[in-house]
Design a protein around this motif. Structure first.
Motif: not given
Lengths: 306, 123
Positions: A59-67, A69-73, B55-61
């Motif tokens: 959960d940590l690894l996957k979501n850290a990566f997604i965040e 990615l989210n920051n970069a794009n 992560g979900t809460i962040k996007r929902l906010l």
């Protein structure tokens, strides 16, 4: 004890949060830590905490990566599905697989693989090279190979097993109900020993590997002394007890000492090659997954006949 | 609300997003309460870790489908260490749009005879 485990887990989780982008960590870090603490407190029974970590690390690894990615794009939409984006699929797979593999290697290196120490005893057999060689069988240059085998023979190792009471030591170590037989003990001991000649010399090295560094040194020294004893008897029976060098023909050059550091697992090797190997496997799998994601919607459906 | 922000354009939602919206339908919740309600609503099938939940809460906010709540449900139950969230009007519309999509799918499934009267899968 349980409280300590929860406290340590929460501290470890806080440290892991550094994987997230700083902005995300500053905004949500305290609430994520609080949530993890709540979960950890409700999972203190049995192996609950370990299972929680098994769920939390991916959960940590996957979501850290997604965040990241989210920051970069651009911000991720509500119906964003990373698996439909080849670049994201590549990065997510590569980073997750590499990180997971490397974590397993680190875990195995520091906590799972048995620690082994090596001890080295060296002795010199000048008689072997000077005179004794003439009696050696064909193809055994200098009789060294035969001597190396003799050192690992029961004639040498049995007295060592007896002197150091290795049957009891190994039985206790293996938690067996039935004591080990001499033959089983000999087999175990012979697997812990490596005997070799120092190239171009009459020096013979006896390496002993064991989880107990003191025992490893004792075994190496006992083997050297047992060999010395037998060799001296043999030489005395066949040749004068002097050599052209004016020294005893067989003597122990270096007694073994307990190793300062374990030789296994090889921590620098495991970390360097584990990291490179994990990276290669992660990238290869990432390419495969990204290719599959990229190709999937483009595969034309077969036209229907009729 | 422009065209892309309309509820029907924001669906389908990911399961995580939909379950968080569902958990907030009956009132404001903090992170742990949301996570527990999602677990209960799905019989433990959906287990959210802190990373997925926040992560979900962040996007929902960011999409203004939920907002932080200043009010506290019950002073005795309140915990100052926690942050509470609640659905916005827009969030409720999106949750409803997604629920209607599920309902529509369920109707198709039923019409195909995949589900029995009791909702069990027809073998």
């Amino acid at each position: 004890m349980k409280t300590h485990a929860v406290d340590y887990s929460v501290r470890a989780y806080k440290a892991f949060l550094r994987l997230y982008p700083k902005s995300h960590r500053l905004t949500f870090g305290p609430w994520m830590t609080q949530l993890f603490q709540d979960m950890a407190r409700s999972e203190t029974h049995g192996s609950g905490l370990a299972l929680l970590w098994l769920r939390t690390i991916p959960d940590l690894l996957k979501n850290a990566f997604i965040e990241h990615l989210n920051n970069a794009n651009t911000p991720i939409a509500m119906n964003f599905n990373w698996s439909k984006n080849p670049r994201s699929a590549f990065l997510t797979t590569a980073i997750t697989v590499s990180a997971a593999l490397f974590s397993i290697i680190v875990l195995a290196t520091f906590w799972i693989l048995p620690v082994k120490y090596a001890s080295l005893a060296r002795f010199e057999n000048r008689q072997l090279l000077a005179t004794y060689t003439t009696n050696m069988p064909d193809g055994d240059a200098g009789g060294i190979s035969s001597q190396l085998e003799i050192i690992k023979s029961q004639a040498i190792l049995s007295p060592v097993i007896q002197d150091l009471n290795l049957e009891d030591v190994y039985t206790k170590r293996m938690n067996r109900d039935r004591p080990l037989t001499p033959a089983e003990t000999y087999l175990l001991l012979s697997k812990q020993i490596k005997v070799q000649q120092t190239r171009g010399t009459s020096l013979i090295e006896v390496w002993v590997y064991d989880s107990d560094k003191t025992l490893a040194a004792h075994i190496a020294n006992q083997i050297a002394e047992a060999y010395l004893d037998q060799a001296q008897k043999r030489i005395a029976a066949s040749t004068p007890n002097r050599t052209q060098y004016g020294e005893p023909p067989v003597f122990i050059r270096d007694y073994a000492k307990p190793g300062l550091r374990p030789v296994s697992p090889n921590i620098p090797f495991n970390l360097v090659f584990g990291f490179l190997g994990s990276l290669i496997i992660g990238v290869a799998l990432g390419i495969l997954v990204a290719t599959a994601v990229w190709l999937w919607p483009r595969i034309p459906t077969a036209p229907r006949n009729g | 609300m422009n065209a892309t922000n309309e509820p029907q354009h924001q669906v389908p939602l990911t399961p995580a997003v939909f379950h968080v919206l569902l958990a907030l339908t009956n009132g404001e919740r903090h992170g742990y309460a949301i996570m527990r309600e999602v677990g209960e609503n799905t019989d433990g099938a959906v287990k959210m870790g802190p990373g997925t939940l926040y992560g979900t809460i962040k996007r929902l906010l960011a999409a203004r489908l939920i907002e932080e709540s200043d009010e506290r449900p019950d002073p005795e139950m309140d915990d100052q260490r926690r942050r509470y969230y609640r659905l916005t009007a827009e969030g409720r519309l999106v949750a409803r749009a997604e629920a209607e999509r599920y309902a529509s799918t369920a109707r198709i499934v039923k019409a195909k005879g995949l589900l029995g009267e009791t909702g069990g899968v027809v073998s």
